[in-house]
Design a protein around this motif. Structure first.
Motif, short mmCIF file in Angstrom:
data_model
loop_
_atom_site.label_atom_id
_atom_site.label_comp_id
_atom_site.label_asym_id
_atom_site.label_seq_id
_atom_site.Cartn_x
_atom_site.Cartn_y
_atom_site.Cartn_z
N ILE A 12 33.99 -33.51 1.12
CA ILE A 12 32.56 -33.35 0.85
C ILE A 12 32.09 -34.41 -0.15
O ILE A 12 32.73 -34.61 -1.20
CB ILE A 12 32.28 -31.93 0.30
N HIS A 13 31.02 -35.10 0.21
CA HIS A 13 30.33 -35.97 -0.75
C HIS A 13 29.31 -35.10 -1.46
O HIS A 13 28.38 -34.59 -0.82
CB HIS A 13 29.62 -37.11 -0.03
N LEU A 14 29.50 -34.91 -2.76
CA LEU A 14 28.65 -34.00 -3.52
C LEU A 14 27.57 -34.81 -4.24
O LEU A 14 27.84 -35.44 -5.26
CB LEU A 14 29.51 -33.21 -4.51
N LEU B 115 34.15 -39.09 10.15
CA LEU B 115 32.78 -39.52 10.43
C LEU B 115 31.89 -38.86 9.39
O LEU B 115 31.99 -37.65 9.17
CB LEU B 115 32.36 -39.05 11.82
N GLU B 116 31.04 -39.63 8.75
CA GLU B 116 30.18 -39.05 7.73
C GLU B 116 28.89 -38.52 8.34
O GLU B 116 28.29 -39.15 9.22
CB GLU B 116 29.87 -40.11 6.65
N THR B 117 28.46 -37.35 7.86
CA THR B 117 27.17 -36.80 8.27
C THR B 117 26.07 -37.68 7.67
O THR B 117 26.11 -38.01 6.49
CB THR B 117 26.99 -35.36 7.73
N LEU C 17 31.33 -34.30 4.95
CA LEU C 17 29.97 -33.78 4.85
C LEU C 17 29.32 -34.24 3.54
O LEU C 17 29.88 -34.04 2.47
CB LEU C 17 30.05 -32.25 4.92
N ASP C 18 28.19 -34.91 3.66
CA ASP C 18 27.47 -35.41 2.48
C ASP C 18 26.28 -34.48 2.22
O ASP C 18 25.39 -34.37 3.08
CB ASP C 18 27.02 -36.85 2.74
N THR C 19 26.27 -33.82 1.07
CA THR C 19 25.23 -32.81 0.80
C THR C 19 23.83 -33.43 0.79
O THR C 19 22.89 -32.83 1.29
CB THR C 19 25.48 -32.08 -0.54
N CYS C 20 23.70 -34.63 0.22
CA CYS C 20 22.40 -35.31 0.20
C CYS C 20 21.97 -35.61 1.63
O CYS C 20 20.83 -35.33 2.04
CB CYS C 20 22.47 -36.59 -0.63
N HIS C 21 22.89 -36.16 2.42
CA HIS C 21 22.53 -36.56 3.78
C HIS C 21 22.13 -35.38 4.65
O HIS C 21 21.14 -35.45 5.38
CB HIS C 21 23.70 -37.30 4.44
N ILE C 22 22.91 -34.28 4.60
CA ILE C 22 22.57 -33.18 5.52
C ILE C 22 21.26 -32.50 5.09
O ILE C 22 20.48 -32.08 5.93
CB ILE C 22 23.70 -32.13 5.73
#
Ligand code: FE
Ligand code: FE
Ligand code: ZN
Length: 276
Positions: free
Chosen positions: A210-212, A141-143, A175-180
């Motif tokens: 991680i989506h960076l 599940l993507e953040t 975990l997507d850094t932009c999204h969180i």
């Protein structure tokens, strides 16, 4: 080992993506499981998969990440939309069984106006239905940034889904850094605090990828607009801390920055010079 890659086009097949990844210094990649805006799926090319598996094992590609299309919304109040999500996910997972031990990421969904609770129940229902005993893929599940009525903008919302799925061993988080950051987790000033919160709410054992991305609008903006590494509100320093964090170091990182292939190559090189 630094596992780094970017989003690639699936249109020429898996072996082509593998070669493209290696040519830009990557050792993993992400791709859409089908047309991201439609839903059409290409015929499964088993020869391509055999060739890819051989190429991958010769080139240290240990994991790849499939991304579900944006058109699936398992939280929709429309039964028709939910049925499509269900069928598409099942079909994607069946195909991914030909590429065992990889990852399949999806956006939990948007509740539109029914509220988080009803939307969440629909997502749980879908996952209960698509998860099988012989599944060889971990579903992530993507953040989310919390744009519109997106579910998954907090670790609690994601955990609430995971906890309520019957057979949740093959469920994790990307975990997507932009999204969180857009959702209000301050990875710039308090990365350790954010990681501790993730660990206490969901558990780090559930974190697989991680989506960076840098973020154009930034903290609490809920915008979800990705920026190139170092060109957004998160900045290079914070993103370098992410790739080097002892709790993240062994995870695969995927760039989803607004780049062509040359741009991705440059970002991968840049990040490698900062990886300790
Ligand atoms: Fe995504
Ligand atoms: Fe993402
Ligand atoms: Zn995004």
């Amino acid at each position: 080992m630094f596992t780094i890659g970017c989003h690639l086009s699936v249109s020429k097949g898996y072996e082509h993506m593998g070669k493209e990844a290696v040519s830009i210094g990557a050792n993993t990649f992400q791709f859409f499981s089908r047309n991201p805006r439609g839903g059409k799926i290409k015929k499964l090319d088993t020869k391509d998969i055999t060739n890819f598996n051989e190429f991958a094992s010769n080139n240290n590609i240990e994991v790849i990440l499939a991304h579900a299309p944006y058109t699936i919304n398992a939280a929709s109040k429309s039964e028709k939309v939910r049925t499509f999500a269900n069928i598409a996910m099942k079909e994607d997972l069946e195909r991914l069984n030909y590429l065992p031990n990889n990852l399949y990421n999806f956006h939990p969904g948007s509740h539109v106006k029914q509220g988080v609770k009803l939307g969440t129940n629909f997502i749980i229902e879908t996952l209960n239905d698509v998860i099988t005993e012989d599944q060889k893929t971990t579903i992530l599940l993507e953040t989310m940034a919390g744009k519109g009525t997106e579910i998954g903008k907090s670790f609690e919302e994601l955990n609430n889904i995971i906890e309520n799925v019957d057979n949740n061993e093959k469920l994790g988080v990307c975990l997507d850094t932009c999204h969180i950051y857009d959702a209000g987790y301050d990875i710039v000033n308090d990365l350790d605090g954010v990681i501790d919160t993730f660990d206490s709410v969901i558990g780090l054992k559930r974190l697989y990828a991680i989506h960076l991305n840098d973020s154009k609008f930034g903290y609490k903006s809920h915008k979800d607009r990705h920026a190139k590494i170092g060109e957004g509100k998160i900045g290079i320093e914070a993103l370098v801390s992410v790739i080097n964090h002892p709790k993240f170091k062994s995870l695969p990182f995927y760039l989803e920055t607004p780049n062509d292939i040359e741009g991705y190559k440059d970002e991968i090189e840049l990040l490698k010079t900062h990886y300790i």
